[in-house]
Design an enzyme around this catalytic site. Sequence first.
Site, PDB file in Angstrom:
ATOM      1  N   HIS A  64       0.839  -1.201   0.000  1.00 45.79           N
ATOM      2  CA  HIS A  64       0.000   0.000   0.000  1.00 45.79           C
ATOM      3  C   HIS A  64       0.875   1.252   0.000  1.00 45.79           C
ATOM      4  O   HIS A  64       1.881   1.316   0.698  1.00 45.79           O
ATOM      5  CB  HIS A  64      -0.884   0.041   1.246  1.00 45.79           C
ATOM      6  CG  HIS A  64      -1.843  -1.095   1.348  1.00 45.79           C
ATOM      7  ND1 HIS A  64      -3.165  -0.999   0.966  1.00 45.79           N
ATOM      8  CD2 HIS A  64      -1.682  -2.367   1.797  1.00 45.79           C
ATOM      9  CE1 HIS A  64      -3.777  -2.156   1.178  1.00 45.79           C
ATOM     10  NE2 HIS A  64      -2.892  -3.005   1.675  1.00 45.79           N
ATOM     11  N   ASP A 156      -8.395  -5.236  -6.657  1.00 42.74           N
ATOM     12  CA  ASP A 156      -8.908  -4.231  -5.714  1.00 42.74           C
ATOM     13  C   ASP A 156      -8.154  -4.298  -4.397  1.00 42.74           C
ATOM     14  O   ASP A 156      -8.056  -3.315  -3.677  1.00 42.74           O
ATOM     15  CB  ASP A 156     -10.406  -4.446  -5.454  1.00 42.74           C
ATOM     16  CG  ASP A 156     -11.289  -3.596  -6.365  1.00 42.74           C
ATOM     17  OD1 ASP A 156     -10.762  -3.059  -7.371  1.00 42.74           O
ATOM     18  OD2 ASP A 156     -12.502  -3.482  -6.093  1.00 42.74           O
ATOM     19  N   ASN A 281      -5.091  -8.206   8.523  1.00 38.05           N
ATOM     20  CA  ASN A 281      -6.151  -8.799   7.715  1.00 38.05           C
ATOM     21  C   ASN A 281      -5.516  -9.481   6.515  1.00 38.05           C
ATOM     22  O   ASN A 281      -4.888  -8.798   5.704  1.00 38.05           O
ATOM     23  CB  ASN A 281      -7.142  -7.733   7.225  1.00 38.05           C
ATOM     24  CG  ASN A 281      -8.439  -7.744   8.005  1.00 38.05           C
ATOM     25  OD1 ASN A 281      -8.686  -8.650   8.790  1.00 38.05           O
ATOM     26  ND2 ASN A 281      -9.270  -6.754   7.785  1.00 38.05           N
ATOM     27  N   ASP A 308       2.818  -6.928   1.570  1.00 39.25           N
ATOM     28  CA  ASP A 308       1.572  -6.271   1.984  1.00 39.25           C
ATOM     29  C   ASP A 308       1.868  -5.120   2.951  1.00 39.25           C
ATOM     30  O   ASP A 308       1.191  -4.923   3.953  1.00 39.25           O
ATOM     31  CB  ASP A 308       0.619  -7.279   2.628  1.00 39.25           C
ATOM     32  CG  ASP A 308      -0.845  -6.927   2.431  1.00 39.25           C
ATOM     33  OD1 ASP A 308      -1.123  -5.873   1.824  1.00 39.25           O
ATOM     34  OD2 ASP A 308      -1.712  -7.689   2.894  1.00 39.25           O
TER      35      ASP A 308
END
Length: 419
Positions: A64, A156, A281, A308
């Site tokens: 991200h 997504d 998550n 991640d």
Amino acid sequence: MNELLKQVRVLDPSSQTDRVADVLITDGIVTAVEDAIADYPSNSTIYEGSGLILAPGLVDLYSHSGEPGFEERETLKSLKRAAAAGGFTRVTILPDTDPALDNLASLAWLHDQSKAISPNSIPSLQPWAALTLEVKGQQITELAELATANIAGFADGKPLQLIMVRRLLEYLHPFGKPVMLWAWDRELVGNGVMREGLDSMRIGLPGIPAIAETAALAALLECIEAIGTPVHLMRISTARSVELIRNAKERGLPITASTSWMHLLLNTQMIASYDPNLRLNPPLGTPADQAALIDAVQQGVIDAIAIDHTPYTYEEKTVPFAEAPPGAIGLELALPLLWHRFVASGLWTAIELWSALSTRPAICLQQQPPAIANGQPAEMILFNPQQCWIAKAASLKSSASNTFWLNQDIQGQVIKIWC
């Protein structure tokens, strides 16, 4: 420009190479890999490589970026610095920025900003184009238009309803671009914050059942089998998911899969510390889940290890565990911690780890893996597995410091990168 690395340990999963050699690099191209190089240009910069590891650059499947929209968490500049410090020469960015990476203009902006920050592209940043507008899972983006852009593929990074998955797989089949999906049932998750089981009962936190992943994964695999569109399965975290993926691969389904680096190193027992940086998550698995994932990566059932990387501010993460947003940083920490846990211990070979962090992630992205061979671009890193440092907020290249390993001693550090 000439650079000579003398008697360095060369690792390359593409050629199954693990040897001590001299390596000559000329103008960013590997020009010789030999037991010893005596004849080299007199103006060469010489590195004594004894005890060091020269290996292909690492490839991250998904992370991200705070920018655009959440620059207080992470900017593209700090993200690239963190990635380079961790040995990553290629990083792919999930589209859940603000605005989302769901149109050609936002994708072009990201490319332009990345080039402006670092014209020599160390490391390269490539976005995943959103499957749905604003990554809300409700309306499909202009897939055909986005397919013409320089993207890693379509994703997504958030769970989607099964009817939407079916439509997307049908539409995306002709494009031949990587498609990445997360099998995750929000209804089954409920208000859970860690993996359901004995540890969640003992610790006193609401649990998330393993079937929140496995039920969604089983349905997703049915869709893939019926439609035939290749899919990368992200964030695998349970032992049962490993079984489902193994069986699906044996049946010939066109799938690859990845798990997070933290799910290989930690499990639910660590959450007794209530460290909000362990709120993830999917959540950390049980010791049985962890063991299954470790075996699956080594065997290739799980193709790749993803980072991640998910930055948050100090204020966002310094809250009770159940209130913390899920996610942690990892680009600077993954390689040394994984090396120490699996290679230094003798559980995995160095080639097995590097394959899961470099070669196989590139293959999942339908890219040519970085390699160390004559005539190849020097996309590689120099890693010192013995060098120690402390993961302090001030020493991390990332703007964020939300990690379980903050202020801990880390053994292993990347000391140079070529890209």
